[in-house]
Structures are given as structure tokens and as C-alpha cells.
Design a protein around this motif. Structure first.
Motif, PDB file in Angstrom:
ATOM      1  N   SER A 212      90.289  54.118 103.752  1.00 39.80           N
ATOM      2  CA  SER A 212      91.380  54.046 103.951  1.00 39.80           C
ATOM      3  C   SER A 212      91.997  53.231 103.176  1.00 39.80           C
ATOM      4  O   SER A 212      91.167  52.220 102.327  1.00 39.80           O
ATOM      5  CB  SER A 212      91.169  53.762 105.293  1.00 39.80           C
ATOM      6  OG  SER A 212      91.139  52.511 105.831  1.00 39.80           O
ATOM      7  N   GLU A 242      98.502  54.572 101.822  1.00 40.06           N
ATOM      8  CA  GLU A 242      98.202  55.516 100.841  1.00 40.06           C
ATOM      9  C   GLU A 242      96.672  54.573  99.981  1.00 40.06           C
ATOM     10  O   GLU A 242      97.754  53.834  99.578  1.00 40.06           O
ATOM     11  CB  GLU A 242      99.299  55.668  99.647  1.00 40.06           C
ATOM     12  CG  GLU A 242      98.882  57.239  98.958  1.00 40.06           C
ATOM     13  CD  GLU A 242      99.797  57.444  97.905  1.00 40.06           C
ATOM     14  OE1 GLU A 242      99.152  58.024  97.058  1.00 40.06           O
ATOM     15  OE2 GLU A 242     101.213  57.757  97.577  1.00 40.06           O
ATOM     16  N   ILE A 243      95.878  55.857  99.383  1.00 40.89           N
ATOM     17  CA  ILE A 243      94.417  55.013  99.174  1.00 40.89           C
ATOM     18  C   ILE A 243      95.035  54.790  97.567  1.00 40.89           C
ATOM     19  O   ILE A 243      95.419  56.129  97.059  1.00 40.89           O
ATOM     20  CB  ILE A 243      93.533  56.000  99.528  1.00 40.89           C
ATOM     21  CG1 ILE A 243      92.818  55.985 101.394  1.00 40.89           C
ATOM     22  CG2 ILE A 243      92.237  55.663  98.895  1.00 40.89           C
ATOM     23  CD1 ILE A 243      92.166  56.600 101.402  1.00 40.89           C
ATOM     24  N   ILE A 268      88.235  60.583 104.804  1.00 38.42           N
ATOM     25  CA  ILE A 268      89.635  59.701 104.716  1.00 38.42           C
ATOM     26  C   ILE A 268      90.685  59.215 105.781  1.00 38.42           C
ATOM     27  O   ILE A 268      90.834  60.814 106.179  1.00 38.42           O
ATOM     28  CB  ILE A 268      90.228  60.317 103.734  1.00 38.42           C
ATOM     29  CG1 ILE A 268      89.451  60.699 102.420  1.00 38.42           C
ATOM     30  CG2 ILE A 268      91.999  59.801 103.522  1.00 38.42           C
ATOM     31  CD1 ILE A 268      90.271  61.889 101.350  1.00 38.42           C
ATOM     32  N   ASP A 270      93.647  58.833 106.827  1.00 37.99           N
ATOM     33  CA  ASP A 270      95.527  59.109 106.171  1.00 37.99           C
ATOM     34  C   ASP A 270      95.942  59.921 106.260  1.00 37.99           C
ATOM     35  O   ASP A 270      95.917  60.283 107.567  1.00 37.99           O
ATOM     36  CB  ASP A 270      94.993  58.725 104.347  1.00 37.99           C
ATOM     37  CG  ASP A 270      95.895  58.087 103.629  1.00 37.99           C
ATOM     38  OD1 ASP A 270      97.068  57.830 104.228  1.00 37.99           O
ATOM     39  OD2 ASP A 270      95.944  58.381 102.647  1.00 37.99           O
ATOM     40  N   SER A 281      96.062  60.984  98.272  1.00 37.96           N
ATOM     41  CA  SER A 281      94.833  60.080  98.757  1.00 37.96           C
ATOM     42  C   SER A 281      93.567  60.645  98.081  1.00 37.96           C
ATOM     43  O   SER A 281      92.792  60.439  97.789  1.00 37.96           O
ATOM     44  CB  SER A 281      94.489  59.488 100.165  1.00 37.96           C
ATOM     45  OG  SER A 281      95.606  58.469 100.487  1.00 37.96           O
TER      46      SER A 281
END
Length: 297
Positions: A212, A242-243, A268, A270, A281
Motif C-alpha cells: 500500500s 496510489e502505490i 495490494i 489500494d 498500482s
């Protein structure tokens, strides 16, 4: 070789409280992503019906994906033994759930950081409860993963082992082949600490990861440490993002994970601003993983 999964961070209220989103709807969204697995949550409303467990596994696997890991939140630091025993039984049910879903990893937590609890007492209570669950985990081929967590969505107090020193003390107290760490770099910021420092202390125990990112809405990291360091309530200066566009140094993270031979799942967390954000991401992480694990597909 690491594999990518995704977690429905943006839809927790809809899936777990309101019932306005069905699990099958999440599956249909997630399988379009360039990932190999879907991380599950024990609190999906539809998971109350045990007959759904094999159905959801079949549904996910019909798309060529798997359910590698289950996210759940036991509370092992309650002062009453009867309460803790009920939490152990819940965790054992979640281990069974993980097994039926086809997963290999089931999250554990320490519990809530109740004001009257000392550090030594909390570590001892959490460790003994986790150890009580390990025989069943071993029998089912499941690894229990302790996350450096901030706070379950539905808890009153933050995670007991939120602070790095407490988390490491708990990790070091449990020595079992079916126990490891689920590393979440972003949660370390919420404790007002350095995610890389934590990683370097536990990297040899990390078997899964939550990917994240967080970014500062205002001020500096020093402001965050001074104002938010482990306090009750979400860090107001931080927001999910956003990653690759936030505070985490994924080159440094993956350099260390590569060094220790990490080959687990990276899930993830996100997509709070939509599935397009989640897809970006995924793309960012795929490129980074490919850089450090060139054989990654």
C-alpha cells in the motif's frame, strides 16, 4: 518467486457491514486485474454461511486465480480468559476457512491496546493465544501471519503491537515453522516510525506482504511523529494513495526482501479511489517485482 494478489480495501463497508456489494461482484472486478490471487476477508457477510466457502473458492479458481491468504482480526489481549478462549476458537474457525478456501496464510493480530495493559502482559497473552492455534494451523498446512497492524476497522483501540519494539518482542517470542510476519510498510508510518527500520529487524521472518502507500496531506513526517505517534484515531495527516506515489521506498523494500530470499504473496491494499487506481498500482508493482525478480511472470 513473489506473486501478486489484491484486497478489496475500497469495499469493506459494502461487503462487511452494509451488504450492498456481493462477494461475486468483487470477484468479477478483481479477476480483470493482472494478478494471481484474491486476498480474502473473514468478515465478508456472506462468509457467515459455511456452504459459501467452497463455492467462492470454485468461483475464484474458475478464473484461473487462487485465494492465498485470509485477513482476520483476533483480539488476544482481553483481560478475561473466557473472552480470549472465544477468540482462539474464532481463529481456529478462520484457519479452517483458509484451508477450505485453498489458502496457505491466515492473519493473526495481537489484540487491542487497552489502557490498563502492560507491555509484558500483552505480549504474553498474545503469544500464548497464537501458540494455542498453531497445532491446527500445522495440521492444515496453514502459516499464521502476524501483521504490524494499525487498527481493525471495527475495533475501539489501536493494535497492541503497533509500536515496532512491541511487535518485534511478540515476533521473537514465537518460534514455529507455521508462524511468520505479514509486513505492511504503510502501517509503520501510522505508528510514527520508519518502515525500513522495521523491515530490517524482521525481514528474515517475513512470509507475506501488504503493499500500500500513504501520502502526507499536510506537514512533514516529523509533524506526524510529534502529533500522531501511535495515538488513538487515524493519523489525520496521512491518506491512502496510489502505490508508487506515496512515502514508501519500494526499491529499498524489495532490495531487502530479495536479499533474504522472499518468495511469498504480495497483496495490494489500494483502490480507495476506484479500480483504475488499483490497476495502476498493480502495474507499478509488477514492474518493480520484475526488476528485482527478473523471472517474474
Amino acid at each position: 518467486m513473489p506473486k501478486l494478489a489484491a484486497f478489496p480495501k475500497a469495499f469493506m463497508q459494502e461487503l462487511c457491514k452494509e451488504g450492498t456489494m456481493k462477494v461475486s461482484e468483487w470477484i468479477e472486478l478483481a479477476v480483470k486485474l493482472d494478478i494471481s490471487g484474491l486476498e480474502w476477508y473473514a468478515g465478508f457477510l456472506e462468509m457467515e454461511d459455511e456452504s459459501n466457502w467452497p463455492k467462492f473458492r470454485k468461483e475464484v479458481e474458475s478464473h484461473g486465480k487462487t485465494i492465498p491468504m485470509l485477513c482476520c482480526s483476533p483480539d488476544f489481549t482481553h483481560p478475561e480468559a473466557a473472552f480470549r478462549e472465544k477468540e482462539i476458537e474464532k481463529q481456529k474457525r478462520w484457519i479452517q476457512m483458509t484451508h477450505i478456501l485453498g489458502g496457505s496464510y491466515c492473519r493473526v493480530l495481537s489484540g487491542q491496546r487497552r489502557p490498563e495493559l502492560s507491555i509484558d502482559e500483552g505480549v504474553s497473552l498474545a503469544a500464548s493465544c497464537i501458540e494455542a492455534c498453531l497445532p491446527l494451523a500445522a495440521e492444515k498446512g496453514i502459516t499464521l501471519i502476524l501483521e504490524n497492524h494499525y487498527k481493525d476497522d471495527f475495533w475501539e483501540y489501536p493494535e497492541f503491537a503497533q509500536q515496532m519494539d512491541v511487535f518485534c518482542a511478540l515476533v521473537n517470542k514465537i518460534d514455529h515453522p507455521n508462524f511468520g510476519v505479514n509486513y505492511d510498510p504503510s502501517n509503520t508510518f501510522l505508528a510514527g516510525e520508519d518502515p525500513l527500520e522495521l523491515l530490517y529487524r524482521v525481514s528474515d521472518r517475513v512470509v507475506t506482504m501488504h503493499a500500500s502507500d500513504r501520502y502526507l496531506i499536510s506537514g512533514t513526517i516529523e509533524d506526524l511523529k510529534n502529533e500522531e505517534g501511535g495515538s488513538v484515531g487515524y493519523a489525520k495527516r496521512l491518506s491512502h494513495g496510489e502505490i508508487g506515489k506515496g512515502l514508501n521506498d519500494y526499491d529499498a523494500i524489495f532490495t531487502e526482501l530479495k536479499r533474504v530470499g522472499f518468495d511469498g504473496w504480495i497483496s495490494i491494499e489500494d483502490g480507495v479511489d476506484g479500480m483504475e487506481q488499483l490497476a495502476r498500482s498493480v502495474s507499478f508493482l509488477r514492474k518493480k517485482i520484475k526488476k528485482y525478480w527478473p523471472d517474474f511472470q
